[in-house]
Scaffold this active site. Structure first.
Site, PDB file in Angstrom:
ATOM      1  N   HIS A   1      -2.943 -15.390  44.207  1.00 34.29           N
ATOM      2  CA  HIS A   1      -3.678 -16.641  43.985  1.00 34.29           C
ATOM      3  C   HIS A   1      -5.178 -16.444  43.796  1.00 34.29           C
ATOM      4  O   HIS A   1      -5.954 -17.395  43.933  1.00 34.29           O
ATOM      5  CB  HIS A   1      -3.410 -17.608  45.141  1.00 34.29           C
ATOM      6  CG  HIS A   1      -1.963 -17.954  45.284  1.00 34.29           C
ATOM      7  ND1 HIS A   1      -1.200 -18.385  44.223  1.00 34.29           N
ATOM      8  CD2 HIS A   1      -1.120 -17.916  46.349  1.00 34.29           C
ATOM      9  CE1 HIS A   1       0.045 -18.596  44.639  1.00 34.29           C
ATOM     10  NE2 HIS A   1       0.119 -18.310  45.914  1.00 34.29           N
TER      11      HIS A   1
ATOM     12  N   HIS B   1      37.525 -45.210  37.146  1.00 34.36           N
ATOM     13  CA  HIS B   1      38.541 -46.248  37.279  1.00 34.36           C
ATOM     14  C   HIS B   1      38.043 -47.456  38.061  1.00 34.36           C
ATOM     15  O   HIS B   1      38.816 -48.386  38.301  1.00 34.36           O
ATOM     16  CB  HIS B   1      39.779 -45.686  37.988  1.00 34.36           C
ATOM     17  CG  HIS B   1      40.420 -44.529  37.288  1.00 34.36           C
ATOM     18  ND1 HIS B   1      40.002 -43.223  37.487  1.00 34.36           N
ATOM     19  CD2 HIS B   1      41.423 -44.475  36.367  1.00 34.36           C
ATOM     20  CE1 HIS B   1      40.742 -42.416  36.732  1.00 34.36           C
ATOM     21  NE2 HIS B   1      41.611 -43.146  36.039  1.00 34.36           N
TER      22      HIS B   1
ATOM     23  N   HIS C   1       0.408 -12.397  50.377  1.00 33.06           N
ATOM     24  CA  HIS C   1       0.374 -12.454  48.913  1.00 33.06           C
ATOM     25  C   HIS C   1      -0.795 -13.278  48.382  1.00 33.06           C
ATOM     26  O   HIS C   1      -1.184 -13.139  47.229  1.00 33.06           O
ATOM     27  CB  HIS C   1       1.681 -13.040  48.362  1.00 33.06           C
ATOM     28  CG  HIS C   1       1.748 -14.549  48.388  1.00 33.06           C
ATOM     29  ND1 HIS C   1       1.804 -15.270  49.550  1.00 33.06           N
ATOM     30  CD2 HIS C   1       1.747 -15.474  47.389  1.00 33.06           C
ATOM     31  CE1 HIS C   1       1.847 -16.565  49.266  1.00 33.06           C
ATOM     32  NE2 HIS C   1       1.802 -16.724  47.967  1.00 33.06           N
TER      33      HIS C   1
ATOM     34  N   ASP D   1       3.424 -18.127  41.681  1.00 34.87           N
ATOM     35  CA  ASP D   1       4.524 -17.824  42.601  1.00 34.87           C
ATOM     36  C   ASP D   1       5.862 -17.805  41.887  1.00 34.87           C
ATOM     37  O   ASP D   1       6.681 -16.908  42.084  1.00 34.87           O
ATOM     38  CB  ASP D   1       4.596 -18.890  43.709  1.00 34.87           C
ATOM     39  CG  ASP D   1       3.454 -18.789  44.703  1.00 34.87           C
ATOM     40  OD1 ASP D   1       3.113 -17.658  45.102  1.00 34.87           O
ATOM     41  OD2 ASP D   1       2.912 -19.841  45.077  1.00 34.87           O
TER      42      ASP D   1
ATOM     43  N   ASP E   1       4.718 -15.246  54.357  1.00 34.20           N
ATOM     44  CA  ASP E   1       4.017 -14.313  53.472  1.00 34.20           C
ATOM     45  C   ASP E   1       2.590 -14.788  53.163  1.00 34.20           C
ATOM     46  O   ASP E   1       2.284 -15.241  52.067  1.00 34.20           O
ATOM     47  CB  ASP E   1       4.805 -14.115  52.177  1.00 34.20           C
ATOM     48  CG  ASP E   1       4.258 -12.948  51.352  1.00 34.20           C
ATOM     49  OD1 ASP E   1       3.085 -12.579  51.553  1.00 34.20           O
ATOM     50  OD2 ASP E   1       4.991 -12.413  50.507  1.00 34.20           O
TER      51      ASP E   1
END
Lengths: 437, 183
Positions: free
Chosen positions: A217, A106, A212, A358, A209
C-alpha cells in the site's frame, strides 16, 4: 469429490509451514463446505438492515443461499432459498420487504419463517396420502443468534452457542460494536465484487497481516499522506487470537481512521476518546480506530477505523465474492457517516486505493498455487511464533509485534482442527492447544 | 430507492441543442476518453471543474417494477469523489509503487449514443453517453464493463469542463477484481 489429503498434514504449526494445496485442491474445498461452512457460525446481516417485519436480505452460508428475514415477533429467521417442491430459487432479490416468498415455478408460497403456507390447487395435495404440509417448509438454519447487532447463524445443531464460539473475542468485538451507548448500524448498501482467489487468502490477510501494508500500500499512503507507511513502533503492537479469530493491532487509536483521508473521521474518534475510555477502559479506547485488522473465523473480516466489514464468500476453490459494508455508530454525526460512505469507495472496495492492490495479490497467489511443482514448495508462516507473552489485560493468546504470522497460523490451526473432525464434539478445544504450547 | 438521474427518460431533448454544440461535446468526450486510454491522468484532471462530483453508485438488485437501475446517494458507491480525492487517486495510480500499473493497464473507452441537452444553469450542458470499457492486464486478464454516463459540462474560459459525472453500470456484483481506471 473427497480429498485424500489429511488436513492436519498440510499445516505445520510448530515449524510454521503451510502446504499450498489448501489454496487450490478441489477436494479440500468440498470438505471446507462440509466441515467449515456447514458447521461454523457465519455472519448473515446487521440488525439495522432488516428493522421491520418482512424486511429481508439474502446471504450465503458456504454455497447454501439463505433468506434472512425479520419475523412478526421481532426475531430473525434464516432459511434456505430453494423451493421444497422442485428446488427452484425462490427469492431473486438481494434485499427488500416481503409478506411471503412465492416460487416462480409452480407458485408455492412460504411465510416469513420459511413455512409452507400454500400452493395452487392445494386440495389435490390435501387429498394425497402422506403429504404433510408442515414438513415441507424451507430448511432453516439450526441456530441463529445476534451479538451486539451482528446476526450469525450455523447449520450445525451441535455447534457451541455463539457466545462460546466467540469466547474472549467478544472483549475485542465490543471495541467496534459497543464503544457508544447508541449502538451501531450498517450504512445502506453493500459493495460486492468478484475476486478470483481462494477465500482463505483475504481471511489470513485480515486476521493479522499488518506486515504487507508498508509495501503493498505504499502508493496509496504516498497519495494520502505524502509519505510511505513508516516503520512503526512495533513494541506497542500485538496479535491476539482465540478460537481461530484474530485481531492484529497497534495502540495508536486513529491510525486506520487517518488513512480514510477524512479529517472529520479522525476528529470524531479523538473527540470520543475519554467517553470510550470510560466505557471500555483506556486500553480499548486506544484500539478503536487504530492501525489494525481482524477476522472472525472463518470468513468475516473487518478494519476498525475504516469501518468496513466484509464476508469472504467462497464461490469455488479459486473464486470468491467479496461483500463489504460500513458499520458506524448510530449516534455518529451525519457528516461523519457521509465521510465514511465516501471513504468506503476510496479505500477498501474494488476502486479503493488500498484494496485494488490486495485483490491482485490474492488472485496471483491463488493462480500460482495450481502449479504442481510450484505448490510443492511450502510457504513460511513462522514469523513471530516466539513472541508470545502473558499480557495482564489482553485476553486470548497474545503475541507482541504485529509484524507476525502468529494469528495466521492460529487461523490455519483452527481450520485444520475443524477439517479433521467428524463432528463438533471431536474438534480440538483451542484452550487445550493453548495449554499445550 | 430510486435513481437520482436527471435524465429526460428516453424522450428526445425538449430544446434541441445546436449541432455545432453537439459536435463540440462529442469531441470533448472522445478526447477525454483518449486521454484516459493513454493513462494521461494529469491531463484528464485538468478537464474537471474545481467542484466536480464523480459518482458511480452500486446498482441494487431489488424486487418490483419501475426504473431498472436502482441507486441512491445515501447508499454505498464504487466511486464518490470530489477533485481532491480524484487527485489522490491519480497520485496513487501514477506512483512508481502502484503495483497494479506495472506492467501497465491497457484500456479502451468506446463512447457512443451522445445526446446533449440544456442544463439548469445557462453555462452548463447535460450530456448523455454510453461506454464500453475494455481493460487488459498482465498476460491474459481482461475485464469489460458497459454502462451509461450522465455528465454536466460547464463552459469556462478554457473551454468545456466536466462538472459532474454519474456512471450507471448494469452489474450488481461487480465482476472484476478491481477498478484501477476511470469511466
Amino acid at each position: 469429490m473427497t480429498s485424500t489429503l489429511d488436513p492436519r498434514s498440510l499445516i505445520d504449526a510448530d515449524e510454521g509451514w503451510i502446504d499450498r494445496r489448501i489454496f487450490s485442491d478441489p477436494g479440500l474445498y468440498e470438505l471446507e463446505l462440509e466441515r467449515i461452512f456447514a458447521r461454523c457460525w457465519l455472519f448473515l446481516a446487521h440488525e439495522s438492515q432488516i428493522p421491520k417485519t418482512g424486511d429481508f436480505v439474502t446471504a450465503y452460508m458456504g454455497r447454501d443461499h439463505v433468506i434472512v428475514v425479520r419475523k412478526k415477533d421481532g426475531g430473525v429467521a434464516a432459511f434456505i432459498n430453494s423451493c421444497s417442491h422442485r428446488g427452484n430459487r425462490i427469492c431473486g432479490a438481494s434485499q427488500g420487504n416481503a409478506r411471503q416468498f412465492v416460487c416462480n415455478y409452480h407458485g408455492w408460497a412460504f411465510g416469513l419463517e420459511g413455512e409452507l403456507v400454500g400452493m395452487p390447487q392445494k386440495e389435490l395435495y390435501e387429498a394425497t396420502p402422506g403429504f404433510d404440509k408442515s414438513r415441507m417448509g424451507l430448511t432453516r438454519v439450526a441456530q441463529i443468534e445476534s451479538y451486539n447487532g451482528l446476526i450469525f447463524a450455523t447449520f450445525d445443531p451441535e455447534a457451541p452457542s455463539l457466545d462460546d464460539y466467540l469466547g474472549d473475542y467478544r472483549w475485542y468485538l465490543d471495541i467496534v460494536l459497543d464503544n457508544d451507548e447508541g449502538g451501531t448500524e450498517f450504512l445502506d448498501g453493500c459493495i460486492k465484487y468478484d475476486v478470483a482467489c481462494n477465500w482463505k487468502l483475504p481471511a489470513e490477510n485480515f486476521v493479522g497481516d499488518s506486515y504487507h501494508a508498508q509495501w503493498t500500500h505504499n502508493s496509496a499512503a504516498m497519495a494520502i499522506f505524502g509519505r510511505g507507511i513508516s516503520p512503526r513502533k512495533l513494541e506497542n503492537t500485538f496479535h491476539a487470537t482465540m478460537n481461530g479469530h484474530g485481531w492484529g493491532f497497534g495502540l495508536d487509536m486513529i491510525g486506520n481512521a487517518a488513512a480514510s483521508g477524512h479529517r472529520i473521521v479522525t476528529d470524531y474518534w479523538r473527540s470520543r476518546e475519554s467517553a470510550i475510555a470510560a466505557r471500555l477502559g483506556k486500553l480499548r479506547s486506544k484500539m478503536v480506530a487504530s492501525s489494525s485488522s481482524a477476522n472472525l473465523f472463518p470468513n468475516f473480516g473487518f478494519l476498525p477505523g475504516h469501518a468496513c466489514f466484509r464476508v469472504w464468500q467462497p464461490m469455488g476453490p479459486a473464486s470468491m465474492e467479496l461483500r463489504s459494508w460500513i458499520l458506524v455508530n448510530r449516534n455518529m454525526p451525519a457528516e461523519v457517516k457521509d465521510a465514511y460512505r465516501q471513504a468506503a469507495a476510496f479505500t477498501f472496495s474494488p476502486g479503493g486505493v488500498f484494496e485494488m492492490d490486495d485483490s491482485e495479490n490474492w488472485e496471483n497467489a491463488t493462480r500460482a498455487s495450481t502449479g504442481v511443482v510450484t505448490r510443492r514448495q511450502r510457504l513460511y508462516y513462522g514469523l513471530g511464533h516466539n513472541t508470545r507473552e502473558d499480557h495482564p489485560d489482553l485476553p486470548g493468546r497474545v503475541y507482541r509485534n504485529f509484524f507476525s504470522d502468529a494469528n495466521q497460523m492460529a487461523f490455519y490451526s483452527r481450520w485444520a482442527d475443524l477439517m479433521s473432525a467428524e463432528r463438533w464434539a471431536d474438534v480440538a478445544e483451542p484452550s487445550e492447544r493453548d495449554a499445550a504450547e | 430507492m430510486s435513481g437520482t438521474s436527471t435524465s429526460s427518460g428516453g424522450r428526445p431533448a425538449s430544446e434541441p441543442v445546436d449541432w455545432t454544440v453537439v459536435l463540440e461535446v462529442q469531441q470533448f468526450l472522445f478526447s477525454e476518453a483518449r486521454l484516459l486510454d493513454a493513462c494521461r491522468y494529469q491531463e484528464w484532471l485538468a478537464l474537471l471543474t474545481d467542484d466536480v462530483h464523480y459518482w458511480m453508485p452500486v446498482i441494487e438488485n431489488t424486487l418490483g417494477r419501475g426504473a431498472p437501475h436502482r441507486f441512491s446517494p445515501d447508499r454505498l458507491a464504487f466511486f464518490d469523489d470530489n477533485l481532491k480525492s480524484l487527485r489522490r487517486r491519480v497520485d496513487k495510480l501514477t506512483n512508481r509503487t502502484a503495483w497494479t500499473e506495472n506492467p501497465p493497464t491497457r484500456q479502451c473507452h468506446v463512447i457512443s449514443n451522445v445526446e446533449v441537452e440544456p442544463a439548469e444553469r445557462g453555462d452548463e450542458l447535460t450530456a448523455h453517453s454510453v461506454f464500453v470499457h475494455n481493460r487488459g492486464m498482465g498476460e491474459r486478464d481482461e475485464f469489460t464493463l458497459v454502462g451509461r454516463r450522465e455528465d454536466v459540462l460547464r463552459r469556462t474560459e478554457e473551454g468545456l469542463r466536466l462538472a459532474k459525472r454519474l456512471v450507471i453500470i448494469d452489474q450488481h456484483v461487480l465482476l472484476a477484481r478491481n477498478l484501477n481506471v476511470f469511466f
